[in-house]
Design an enzyme around this catalytic site. Structure first.
Site, PDB file in Angstrom:
ATOM      1  N   CYS A 170      -2.123  -8.091   4.901  1.00  0.00           N
ATOM      2  CA  CYS A 170      -1.371  -7.393   3.852  1.00  0.00           C
ATOM      3  C   CYS A 170      -0.773  -8.446   2.938  1.00  0.00           C
ATOM      4  CB  CYS A 170      -0.273  -6.521   4.456  1.00  0.00           C
ATOM      5  SG  CYS A 170       0.752  -5.674   3.222  1.00  0.00           S
ATOM      6  N   CYS A 201      -1.084  -3.354  -3.811  1.00  0.00           N
ATOM      7  CA  CYS A 201      -1.661  -3.959  -2.607  1.00  0.00           C
ATOM      8  C   CYS A 201      -2.162  -5.348  -2.974  1.00  0.00           C
ATOM      9  CB  CYS A 201      -2.793  -3.100  -2.057  1.00  0.00           C
ATOM     10  SG  CYS A 201      -3.647  -3.860  -0.656  1.00  0.00           S
TER      11      CYS A 201
END
Length: 303
Positions: free
Chosen positions: A229, A81
């Site tokens: 993101c 991530c």
């Protein structure tokens, strides 16, 4: 007696995470390999603390300085991530203070990732080389003329032209004309589980403002709508770059803010630069502790 777990909450462009430091190998297996129900509970914004995911800082297994283990809000394990690793970097820098090394080699399921804390407080992360081979993403979409997996995803009577890129985790990029007038949640949850992605996928609806400015709305695998993101911003630039729609560097606008993404020469590593900030520190109450994390010595112990 109950083990009391210390945690910190950080956010990167509104993508927020709970962080627990286990680098001294002090965490129990119930924390390191948690029951997904526990992760869901602490990430719940009404009955828990609230977060898009849980990040554990653990001892390295190979040549890294430490290992990052990250779980989505639904309790599933994530490979990587981008916003999460920036939050972890800021967390490490805050703990180490004046002794901060400014650069870390962090082991992830996507390989070694190398974030650098810059003098202006921004964090630049070498995100590694993108995956364009369908099996590595994984996806059943086939390589198109631009050199990346492309195709159409059918949602009932709607046909969407899409592309796929891997950044250690799978990403589906869906160019659209208007980000505000799409059935975002309907398409997002259906595309996340589309049969073309056997491990599910993150979904990014993309609008191109110029060759140097992209805008995306994010539907994250295992978390749903999020404000940002990092790996998705990287994947979006790689896709538009190969499709001839953007330069090899651009600012990517997300609901939570802006990331600077570059892919120098359209080969090798993708670089992401952006912020991460602390929100608060805390201790999990017994009701939020893992059910098996009971009992150590004679007094309640904070680890």
């Amino acid at each position: 007696m109950l083990v009391m777990l210390q945690f910190s909450k950080y956010q990167g462009l509104g993508n927020d995470f709970l962080l627990i430091d286990g680098r001294e190998d002090q965490l129990t297996q119930q924390v390191i390999n948690p029951d997904p129900a526990w992760v869901r509970k602490i990430c719940d914004r009404h009955f828990g603390i609230g977060a898009d995911g849980l990040i554990l800082a653990l001892p390295p297994r190979a040549d890294g300085d430490l290992r990052m283990q990250i779980f989505n809000a639904d309790g599933s394990l994530a490979e990587m991530c981008g916003n999460g690793i920036r939050c972890l970097t800021r967390f490490l820098a805050d703990i180490e203070g004046d002794l901060c090394v400014q650069r870390w080699n962090i082991e992830t399921l996507a390989g070694i990732i190398c974030p650098v804390l810059q003098e202006d407080g921004q964090i630049c992360v070498d995100m590694g080389t993108p995956f364009l081979d369908p099996e590595s993403i994984p996806t059943t979409l086939t390589i198109g003329s631009a050199g990346l997996p492309q195709g159409e995803c059918h949602l009932g009577s709607t046909s969407l032209h899409v592309a796929a890129v891997g950044m250690g985790n799978p990403h589906l990029i869906v160019p659209v004309e208007d980000l505000e007038n799409i059935p975002f949640e309907n398409w997002g949850q259906r595309l996340e589980k589309h049969h073309a992605f056997p491990a599910k996928t993150n979904v990014h609806f993309l609008k191109i403002h110029s060759p140097n400015q992209l805008e995306i709305r994010v539907w994250e695998r295992g978390s749903g709508p999020t404000l940002a993101c990092g790996t998705g911003a990287c994947a979006s630039l790689v896709a538009t770059c190969l499709l001839g729609l953007s330069d090899d560097h651009a600012e990517v606008l997300l609901p939570g803010g802006v990331l600077q993404i570059s892919w120098p020469g359209r080969r090798g590593s993708v670089f992401m630069t952006g912020p991460a900030e602390p929100i608060f520190d805390g201790v999990l109450t017994p009701l939020l502790s893992p059910s098996h994390a009971e009992v150590l010595p004679q007094d309640d112990q904070i680890i």
